[in-house]
Design a protein around this motif. Structure first.
Motif, mmCIF file in Angstrom:
data_model
loop_
_atom_site.group_PDB
_atom_site.id
_atom_site.type_symbol
_atom_site.label_atom_id
_atom_site.label_comp_id
_atom_site.label_asym_id
_atom_site.label_seq_id
_atom_site.Cartn_x
_atom_site.Cartn_y
_atom_site.Cartn_z
ATOM 1 N N UNK A 81 97.361 93.646 6.435
ATOM 2 C CA UNK A 81 97.313 92.380 6.293
ATOM 3 C C UNK A 81 95.822 91.929 6.354
ATOM 4 N N UNK A 82 95.264 91.299 5.340
ATOM 5 C CA UNK A 82 94.040 91.236 5.397
ATOM 6 C C UNK A 82 93.696 89.534 5.419
ATOM 7 N N UNK A 83 93.000 88.932 6.125
ATOM 8 C CA UNK A 83 92.526 87.753 6.300
ATOM 9 C C UNK A 83 91.177 87.151 6.337
ATOM 10 N N UNK A 84 90.787 86.324 5.536
ATOM 11 C CA UNK A 84 89.666 85.786 5.196
ATOM 12 C C UNK A 84 89.400 84.634 6.337
ATOM 13 N N UNK A 85 88.515 84.724 7.351
ATOM 14 C CA UNK A 85 88.323 83.874 8.387
ATOM 15 C C UNK A 85 87.163 83.111 8.420
ATOM 16 N N UNK A 86 87.141 81.854 8.785
ATOM 17 C CA UNK A 86 85.901 80.886 8.825
ATOM 18 C C UNK A 86 86.100 80.672 10.119
ATOM 19 N N UNK A 87 85.186 80.885 11.164
ATOM 20 C CA UNK A 87 84.908 80.403 12.605
ATOM 21 C C UNK A 87 83.680 79.724 12.803
ATOM 22 N N UNK A 88 83.596 78.991 13.648
ATOM 23 C CA UNK A 88 82.474 78.056 13.983
ATOM 24 C C UNK A 88 81.934 78.934 15.278
ATOM 25 N N UNK A 89 80.579 78.960 15.110
ATOM 26 C CA UNK A 89 79.637 79.552 16.335
ATOM 27 C C UNK A 89 78.673 78.348 16.716
ATOM 28 N N UNK A 90 78.928 78.117 17.894
ATOM 29 C CA UNK A 90 78.053 76.990 18.429
ATOM 30 C C UNK A 90 76.912 77.275 19.031
ATOM 31 N N UNK A 91 75.722 76.877 18.603
ATOM 32 C CA UNK A 91 74.368 77.172 19.520
ATOM 33 C C UNK A 91 74.190 76.207 20.223
ATOM 34 N N UNK A 92 74.221 76.339 21.666
ATOM 35 C CA UNK A 92 74.199 75.089 22.584
ATOM 36 C C UNK A 92 72.550 74.953 23.179
ATOM 37 N N UNK A 93 71.754 76.136 22.795
ATOM 38 C CA UNK A 93 70.304 76.038 23.504
ATOM 39 C C UNK A 93 69.311 74.947 23.117
ATOM 40 N N UNK A 94 69.864 73.991 22.524
ATOM 41 C CA UNK A 94 68.895 72.898 22.069
ATOM 42 C C UNK A 94 69.165 71.741 23.267
ATOM 43 N N UNK A 95 70.311 71.704 23.941
ATOM 44 C CA UNK A 95 70.676 70.934 24.936
ATOM 45 C C UNK A 95 69.993 71.099 26.304
ATOM 46 N N UNK A 96 69.058 70.452 26.627
ATOM 47 C CA UNK A 96 68.659 70.510 28.189
ATOM 48 C C UNK A 96 69.588 70.742 29.278
ATOM 49 N N UNK A 97 70.608 69.966 29.208
ATOM 50 C CA UNK A 97 71.689 70.087 30.542
ATOM 51 C C UNK A 97 72.251 71.670 30.357
ATOM 52 N N UNK A 98 72.573 71.906 29.040
ATOM 53 C CA UNK A 98 73.232 73.229 29.221
ATOM 54 C C UNK A 98 72.174 74.392 29.367
ATOM 55 N N UNK A 99 70.895 74.171 28.821
ATOM 56 C CA UNK A 99 69.743 75.238 29.186
ATOM 57 C C UNK A 99 69.796 75.129 30.640
ATOM 58 N N UNK A 100 69.767 74.215 31.645
ATOM 59 C CA UNK A 100 69.709 74.100 32.949
ATOM 60 C C UNK A 100 70.849 74.842 33.865
ATOM 61 N N UNK A 101 72.200 74.523 32.955
ATOM 62 C CA UNK A 101 73.147 75.213 33.313
ATOM 63 C C UNK A 101 73.206 76.411 33.397
ATOM 64 N N UNK A 102 72.724 77.012 32.037
ATOM 65 C CA UNK A 102 72.858 78.416 31.755
ATOM 66 C C UNK A 102 71.946 79.126 32.770
ATOM 67 N N UNK A 103 70.627 78.518 33.088
ATOM 68 C CA UNK A 103 69.562 79.274 33.938
ATOM 69 C C UNK A 103 70.014 79.091 35.184
ATOM 70 N N UNK A 104 70.997 78.484 35.653
ATOM 71 C CA UNK A 104 71.484 78.378 36.974
ATOM 72 C C UNK A 104 72.545 79.365 37.176
ATOM 73 N N UNK A 105 73.221 79.522 35.905
ATOM 74 C CA UNK A 105 74.418 80.704 35.973
ATOM 75 C C UNK A 105 73.670 82.054 36.146
ATOM 76 N N UNK A 106 72.519 82.105 35.248
ATOM 77 C CA UNK A 106 71.567 83.357 35.392
ATOM 78 C C UNK A 106 71.232 83.842 36.520
ATOM 79 N N UNK A 107 70.482 82.650 37.300
ATOM 80 C CA UNK A 107 70.212 82.727 38.707
ATOM 81 C C UNK A 107 71.109 83.300 39.612
ATOM 82 N N UNK A 108 72.292 82.720 39.568
ATOM 83 C CA UNK A 108 73.607 82.821 40.285
ATOM 84 C C UNK A 108 73.774 84.234 40.140
ATOM 85 N N UNK A 109 73.945 84.886 38.932
ATOM 86 C CA UNK A 109 74.533 86.333 38.546
ATOM 87 C C UNK A 109 73.345 87.235 39.280
ATOM 88 N N UNK A 110 72.086 86.757 39.232
ATOM 89 C CA UNK A 110 71.236 87.683 39.916
ATOM 90 C C UNK A 110 71.327 87.585 41.505
#
Length: 155
Positions: A81-110
């Motif tokens: 069974x072959x299915x042609x799929x379209x899926x959305x890929x969201x890029x969040x890195x333009x949002x400052x709140x997302x960037x801060x949360x992402x940086x906090x997450x990376x800091x916590x991983x460290x």
């Protein structure tokens, strides 16, 4: 029986579960036969794993074009069974709140990694110390350790 079935010789009607069962059966036959150097077989199969994943990745975009040319969302091809799929890929890195949360997450991983290294150094089951900044008594509990044997193959 050979070690690996030649391309095109697998029964096309087999489901994924059927392919897994066939592979398990063939592997058991190879292991129990005693006629193969299993370490050499494993190393060679790792080579094929890298080879096939690379070939598949290279062919995928051309196969996508052919699948899209059918104009169908889903179709059967070569008993699959072959299915042609379209899926959305969201890029969040333009949002400052997302960037801060992402940086906090990376800091916590460290911080987690550093804490894990500290916990690995505990002698005994527990260790206590006073946090110089807060004066709080901190109790660390040593991690449990499980030794797992495996092999690693670098190509």
């Amino acid at each position: 029986m050979g070690l690996v079935k030649p391309i095109g010789s697998l029964e096309r009607g087999l489901s994924k579960e059927g392919l897994v069962a066939l592979a398990e059966s063939d592997a058991e036959e190879v292991i129990s036969s005693g006629q193969y150097d299993l370490l050499k077989v494993y190393v060679e199969m790792k080579r094929y794993e890298v080879y096939f994943s690379t070939v598949m990745e290279q062919i995928k975009s051309a196969a996508l074009v052919l699948a899209q040319e059918t104009g169908l969302k889903s179709f059967n091809y070569a008993d699959a069974q072959v299915t042609n799929i379209k899926r959305s890929v969201f890029k969040f890195d333009r949002d400052p709140i997302w960037c801060k949360l992402h940086d906090d997450f990376e800091f916590l991983k460290g911080r987690i990694k550093l804490h894990e290294e500290t916990l690995k150094k505990i002698e005994g089951e527990k260790e206590s110390f006073i946090d110089e900044e807060t004066g709080e008594l901190i109790e660390l509990i040593a991690p449990t350790e499980e030794v797992v044997e495996t092999i690693m193959v670098r190509l």
